[in-house]
Design a protein around this motif. Sequence first.
Motif, PDB file in Angstrom:
ATOM      1  N   GLU A 179      24.761  55.522  21.088  1.00 15.95           N
ATOM      2  CA  GLU A 179      25.915  55.391  20.752  1.00 15.95           C
ATOM      3  C   GLU A 179      26.832  54.314  21.265  1.00 15.95           C
ATOM      4  O   GLU A 179      27.987  53.931  20.884  1.00 15.95           O
ATOM      5  CB  GLU A 179      26.589  56.945  21.323  1.00 15.95           C
ATOM      6  N   ASN A 180      26.414  53.684  22.400  1.00 17.72           N
ATOM      7  CA  ASN A 180      27.119  52.542  22.880  1.00 17.72           C
ATOM      8  C   ASN A 180      26.407  51.008  22.844  1.00 17.72           C
ATOM      9  O   ASN A 180      26.746  50.079  23.680  1.00 17.72           O
ATOM     10  CB  ASN A 180      27.473  52.841  24.340  1.00 17.72           C
ATOM     11  N   ASP A 181      25.717  51.118  21.685  1.00 14.73           N
ATOM     12  CA  ASP A 181      24.956  50.002  21.655  1.00 14.73           C
ATOM     13  C   ASP A 181      24.121  49.156  22.783  1.00 14.73           C
ATOM     14  O   ASP A 181      24.151  47.878  22.764  1.00 14.73           O
ATOM     15  CB  ASP A 181      26.070  48.752  21.018  1.00 14.73           C
ATOM     16  N   GLY A 182      23.487  50.039  23.420  1.00 13.80           N
ATOM     17  CA  GLY A 182      22.764  49.297  24.610  1.00 13.80           C
ATOM     18  C   GLY A 182      23.478  49.239  25.703  1.00 13.80           C
ATOM     19  O   GLY A 182      23.050  48.506  26.866  1.00 13.80           O
ATOM     20  N   ASP A 183      24.890  49.304  25.947  1.00 13.13           N
ATOM     21  CA  ASP A 183      25.652  48.929  27.195  1.00 13.13           C
ATOM     22  C   ASP A 183      25.591  49.860  28.157  1.00 13.13           C
ATOM     23  O   ASP A 183      26.117  51.011  28.183  1.00 13.13           O
ATOM     24  CB  ASP A 183      27.185  48.474  26.537  1.00 13.13           C
ATOM     25  N   PHE A 184      24.943  49.407  29.172  1.00  9.62           N
ATOM     26  CA  PHE A 184      24.555  50.418  30.339  1.00  9.62           C
ATOM     27  C   PHE A 184      26.027  51.156  30.923  1.00  9.62           C
ATOM     28  O   PHE A 184      25.930  52.457  30.958  1.00  9.62           O
ATOM     29  CB  PHE A 184      23.801  49.556  31.382  1.00  9.62           C
ATOM     30  N   ASP A 185      26.779  50.277  31.257  1.00  7.37           N
ATOM     31  CA  ASP A 185      28.052  51.111  31.840  1.00  7.37           C
ATOM     32  C   ASP A 185      28.901  51.857  30.667  1.00  7.37           C
ATOM     33  O   ASP A 185      29.319  53.073  31.248  1.00  7.37           O
ATOM     34  CB  ASP A 185      29.041  49.771  32.314  1.00  7.37           C
ATOM     35  N   ALA A 186      28.986  51.480  29.573  1.00 10.38           N
ATOM     36  CA  ALA A 186      29.753  52.216  28.612  1.00 10.38           C
ATOM     37  C   ALA A 186      28.737  53.641  28.423  1.00 10.38           C
ATOM     38  O   ALA A 186      29.456  54.635  28.228  1.00 10.38           O
ATOM     39  CB  ALA A 186      29.771  51.687  27.136  1.00 10.38           C
ATOM     40  N   ALA A 187      27.468  53.331  28.519  1.00 12.90           N
ATOM     41  CA  ALA A 187      26.796  54.706  28.140  1.00 12.90           C
ATOM     42  C   ALA A 187      26.785  55.695  29.422  1.00 12.90           C
ATOM     43  O   ALA A 187      27.091  56.895  29.233  1.00 12.90           O
ATOM     44  CB  ALA A 187      25.206  54.322  28.062  1.00 12.90           C
ATOM     45  N   ALA A 188      26.924  54.953  30.529  1.00 10.95           N
ATOM     46  CA  ALA A 188      27.114  56.030  31.969  1.00 10.95           C
ATOM     47  C   ALA A 188      28.300  56.864  31.688  1.00 10.95           C
ATOM     48  O   ALA A 188      28.626  57.871  31.998  1.00 10.95           O
ATOM     49  CB  ALA A 188      26.968  55.256  33.043  1.00 10.95           C
ATOM     50  N   LYS A 189      29.551  55.901  31.260  1.00 12.10           N
ATOM     51  CA  LYS A 189      30.744  56.537  31.192  1.00 12.10           C
ATOM     52  C   LYS A 189      30.577  57.591  29.959  1.00 12.10           C
ATOM     53  O   LYS A 189      31.350  58.652  30.160  1.00 12.10           O
ATOM     54  CB  LYS A 189      31.721  55.315  30.842  1.00 12.10           C
ATOM     55  N   TRP A 190      30.150  57.273  28.811  1.00 13.84           N
ATOM     56  CA  TRP A 190      29.990  58.431  27.843  1.00 13.84           C
ATOM     57  C   TRP A 190      29.325  59.663  28.359  1.00 13.84           C
ATOM     58  O   TRP A 190      29.763  60.736  27.852  1.00 13.84           O
ATOM     59  CB  TRP A 190      28.815  57.487  26.719  1.00 13.84           C
TER      60      TRP A 190
END
Length: 269
Positions: A29-40
Amino acid sequence: MADFTAQDVKALRDATGAGMMDAKRALTENDGDFDAAAKWLRERGLGKAAERSGNANAEGAVAVALSPDGRAAALVELKSETDFGAKSPQFVALVNRLAEQVAAEGEAVAAAQADAIDDLKVTLKENIELGRVVRFAAADGNVLDTYLHVQNDRGVNGVLVELAGADAELAHDVAVHVAFGRPNYLDRDEVPAAEVEAERATAENQTRLEGKPEAALPKIVEGKLTGWFKRVPGGVLLEQPFAKDDKQSVKQYLGKASVVRFAQAVIGE
């Protein structure tokens, strides 16, 4: 399509405590962005498993299983924080599946189910972890049996036994006895020598304080030790009065048969 690897999924799971499928979805959902994925994950309450890892998990469920050919048996304990979580259909299904797989394939298969356990942590929002895992493979000519006491829709007391020179009926009777007798040892030789000597000294002192004759001391002390072996935390299996005929000890009831080994897991103990 998002560009990330299995190592990225593992890193996200380790950092957030999320389940495998949730970590994959977060990265997608966050195009592989680690920080954004953790926030999600945090925003959706899916990253709390790591925070729960220190919570007490004295509840849970036990499952037992025989392999398809009946030559191996397994006992698996899965721990949880609450009995509500432990009796949920997902929890019971997982512990039953683990027991069947361990019986068929070996103890190592249980540890390989870490992803499924992690996903259940997220689903039930509890600290869930693997407890006891035991597998018996019967020697030629020996017989295996299991017993499971079910309470509130989940197994709470599971037993495995292996007997030599016995039939399936006797093996089952012994399994039932173990479930409710809860012995810690098979025979006297398994009780730590230091504990036996300490109990012997206590029995001797008690007998002297009772004013018994010195000449009678050895016999009285041995009698007290025999009683202690029956009840020493959990007791000695072969010394206990047999549940099916309490006028005989387990050893006496077995006759020429013998208990090779047993294992037990009781929720909350």
